[in-house]
Design a protein around this motif. Structure first.
Motif, PDB file in Angstrom:
ATOM      1  N   GLU A 240       0.836  -1.214   0.000  1.00  0.00           N
ATOM      2  CA  GLU A 240       0.000   0.000   0.000  1.00  0.00           C
ATOM      3  C   GLU A 240       0.863   1.253   0.000  1.00  0.00           C
ATOM      4  N   GLU A 241       1.900   1.272   0.834  1.00  0.00           N
ATOM      5  CA  GLU A 241       2.802   2.429   0.891  1.00  0.00           C
ATOM      6  C   GLU A 241       3.510   2.630  -0.443  1.00  0.00           C
ATOM      7  N   GLU A 242       3.925   1.534  -1.039  1.00  0.00           N
ATOM      8  CA  GLU A 242       4.625   1.587  -2.314  1.00  0.00           C
ATOM      9  C   GLU A 242       3.709   2.155  -3.407  1.00  0.00           C
ATOM     10  N   ILE A 243       2.474   1.656  -3.461  1.00  0.00           N
ATOM     11  CA  ILE A 243       1.502   2.116  -4.459  1.00  0.00           C
ATOM     12  C   ILE A 243       1.172   3.585  -4.236  1.00  0.00           C
ATOM     13  N   SER A 244       0.991   3.970  -2.982  1.00  0.00           N
ATOM     14  CA  SER A 244       0.670   5.367  -2.664  1.00  0.00           C
ATOM     15  C   SER A 244       1.776   6.304  -3.138  1.00  0.00           C
ATOM     16  N   SER A 245       3.032   5.902  -2.918  1.00  0.00           N
ATOM     17  CA  SER A 245       4.167   6.726  -3.333  1.00  0.00           C
ATOM     18  C   SER A 245       4.204   6.897  -4.853  1.00  0.00           C
ATOM     19  N   ILE A 246       3.938   5.799  -5.577  1.00  0.00           N
ATOM     20  CA  ILE A 246       3.949   5.850  -7.048  1.00  0.00           C
ATOM     21  C   ILE A 246       2.832   6.750  -7.566  1.00  0.00           C
ATOM     22  N   LEU A 247       1.627   6.603  -7.015  1.00  0.00           N
ATOM     23  CA  LEU A 247       0.488   7.386  -7.491  1.00  0.00           C
ATOM     24  C   LEU A 247       0.650   8.870  -7.174  1.00  0.00           C
ATOM     25  N   ARG A 248       1.185   9.197  -6.007  1.00  0.00           N
ATOM     26  CA  ARG A 248       1.404  10.614  -5.655  1.00  0.00           C
ATOM     27  C   ARG A 248       2.424  11.245  -6.602  1.00  0.00           C
ATOM     28  N   ARG A 249       3.452  10.463  -6.953  1.00  0.00           N
ATOM     29  CA  ARG A 249       4.445  10.973  -7.896  1.00  0.00           C
ATOM     30  C   ARG A 249       3.835  11.171  -9.281  1.00  0.00           C
ATOM     31  N   ASN A 250       3.072  10.176  -9.744  1.00  0.00           N
ATOM     32  CA  ASN A 250       2.451  10.259 -11.066  1.00  0.00           C
ATOM     33  C   ASN A 250       1.448  11.400 -11.165  1.00  0.00           C
ATOM     34  N   HIS A 251       0.740  11.652 -10.054  1.00  0.00           N
ATOM     35  CA  HIS A 251      -0.287  12.707 -10.055  1.00  0.00           C
ATOM     36  C   HIS A 251       0.273  14.070  -9.661  1.00  0.00           C
ATOM     37  N   ARG A 252       1.593  14.104  -9.446  1.00  0.00           N
ATOM     38  CA  ARG A 252       2.307  15.353  -9.145  1.00  0.00           C
ATOM     39  C   ARG A 252       1.695  16.074  -7.938  1.00  0.00           C
ATOM     40  N   LEU A 253       1.500  15.333  -6.880  1.00  0.00           N
ATOM     41  CA  LEU A 253       0.932  15.896  -5.651  1.00  0.00           C
ATOM     42  C   LEU A 253       2.062  16.394  -4.759  1.00  0.00           C
TER      43      LEU A 253
END
Length: 406
Positions: A240-253
């Motif tokens: 979950e932490e890994e996925i969250s980090s990837i999605l935040r990076r991709n969504h430029r948050l």
């Protein structure tokens, strides 16, 4: 006076009042049997929930778009388009704790075959979805990567769809069904899974390539959700932490921005269901434990009566050399014999009652050995606790006054 003689005297005293002894044991028997049965029902329910969650994928992770504020109005998460195909590809290529991943888009509508029709949902996924959700193919085949690339109009159906559309016993493999106006050729049938813990029919679904549903049914390019499975249940949080980090990076948050996605796992559902089940088990055990308390009070009452009836006998024993501790031990042994014998009978009745509930009511039941040991220990302690005061009173009698007692 040695222990063997005290034990024989206690047995003889109980043998002289068999009916009274049995009625005293009855409270302990009912209490122990009730505690074992209630705990067995609670543990059976907990194991059943765990098994059903495991069938749904105990290490499954679900990613959905998050709600957003626009013009002071919170938007419906279902209307958001924050999940893209690039997010799915990044998760597949960059994660270390994810074993399988599948995008998901879905639509509800009417499925038609000949004169039969049935309302259902169609899900656009990849073959990994079967591993994530613990599905398997009973007949035929699963669609492949080439079907996804070409947006092929093929599908795999659940048993409920087969039963409602092909009620004449026809083989569904190779048949063409329509979802709305779009024709789909059935290439496989899923193994039946039945209903889950929430009462949802897990066989009421159609699976098709996600590209087909995106282009031909929904006409969208974004993803409605992404399903993943961690390498193991214990590594779900890491995934979950890994996925969250990837999605935040991709969504430029930015660090101060809230997530525009939601990540949920089966562990959350499992924890919630287990806590509810544990609470109900404790409640049932406490209610059943009241019977043990009543049984203990019954032992105290009978021991009081026994001390009163045998006052002269106590005086005579003490006058010929019996010490207070001998009298105390004698009456304590009687109380313990009543509680231990009642406990043993209660254990047998409790296990029998548990299997009777399973046999006739059809409830999931599982007898934990700790519940048997706990019940037996509690009933023994109950006998000592409630037998102590009457025994202490007997040991403190004055021999002269006891002999004179009428």
């Amino acid at each position: 006076m040695n222990f063997t003689n005290l034990f024989r005297i206690a047995l003889k005293a109980l043998g002289n009042n068999k009916m009274r002894g049995f009625l005293t044991m009855l409270g302990i028997i009912i209490g122990v049997a009730s505690v074992i049965t209630m705990l067995a029902i609670g543990q059976g329910s907990k194991r059943s929930i765990k098994a059903q969650i495991s069938e749904m994928g105990s290490n499954m992770i679900m990613i959905h778009p998050g709600a957003d504020m626009r013009g002071g109005v919170r938007q419906d998460p279902a209307a958001m388009q924050s999940l893209k195909l690039e997010d799915y590809k990044a998760i597949v290529n960059e994660t270390c704790y994810v074993a399988a991943c599948s995008p998901s888009v879905s639509s509800s509508g009417q499925t038609i075959f000949g004169a039969n029709n049935y309302p259902t949902s169609i899900y656009g996924v990849t073959p990994d979805y079967l591993d994530i959700r613990k599905y398997s193919i009973a007949e035929g085949d699963m669609f492949g990567e080439q079907d996804i690339v070409s947006s092929a109009k093929v599908c795999v159906v659940g048993k409920t769809i087969v039963e409602n559309l092909f009620n004449n016993g026809e083989n569904p493999i190779g048949k063409i069904i329509r979802f709305g106006k779009i024709p789909f050729r059935i290439i496989g049938v899923l193994t039946s899974k039945g209903y889950n813990t929430m009462g949802m029919d897990q066989d009421d679904l159609i699976l098709a390539p996600y590209t087909t549903i995106q282009k031909r049914v929904l006409a969208i390019t974004h993803l409605q959700s992404i399903f993943c499975s961690a390498l193991s249940e214990g590594q779900t949080e890491d995934a979950e932490e890994e996925i969250s980090s990837i999605l935040r990076r991709n969504h430029r948050l930015r660090d101060t921005d809230d997530d525009d996605f939601n990540i949920r796992s089966q562990q959350e559902l499992s924890s919630m269901m287990n806590s509810t089940s544990d609470m109900m088990t404790v409640l049932l055990a406490c209610i059943a434990g009241i019977s043990l308390l009543v049984g203990g009070i019954g032992i105290m009452n009978i021991m009081y009566v026994s001390v009163t009836e045998r006052t002269r006998e106590i005086g005579l024993r003490m006058s010929i050399g019996a010490k207070g501790r001998d009298i105390l031990a004698q009456f304590l042994i009687e109380a313990i014999l009543i509680s231990v014998t009642g406990g043993l009978i209660g254990v047998v009745f409790g296990i029998g009652a548990s299997w009777t509930v399973k046999l006739f009511a059809g409830w999931p039941v599982y007898v934990e050995w700790y519940s048997v040991i706990l019940s037996f220990v509690v009933c023994t302690v109950t006998g000592i606790f409630f037998g102590w005061y009457p025994a202490q009173k007997a040991s403190g009698l004055d021999p002269i006054e006891a002999i004179r007692y009428e």
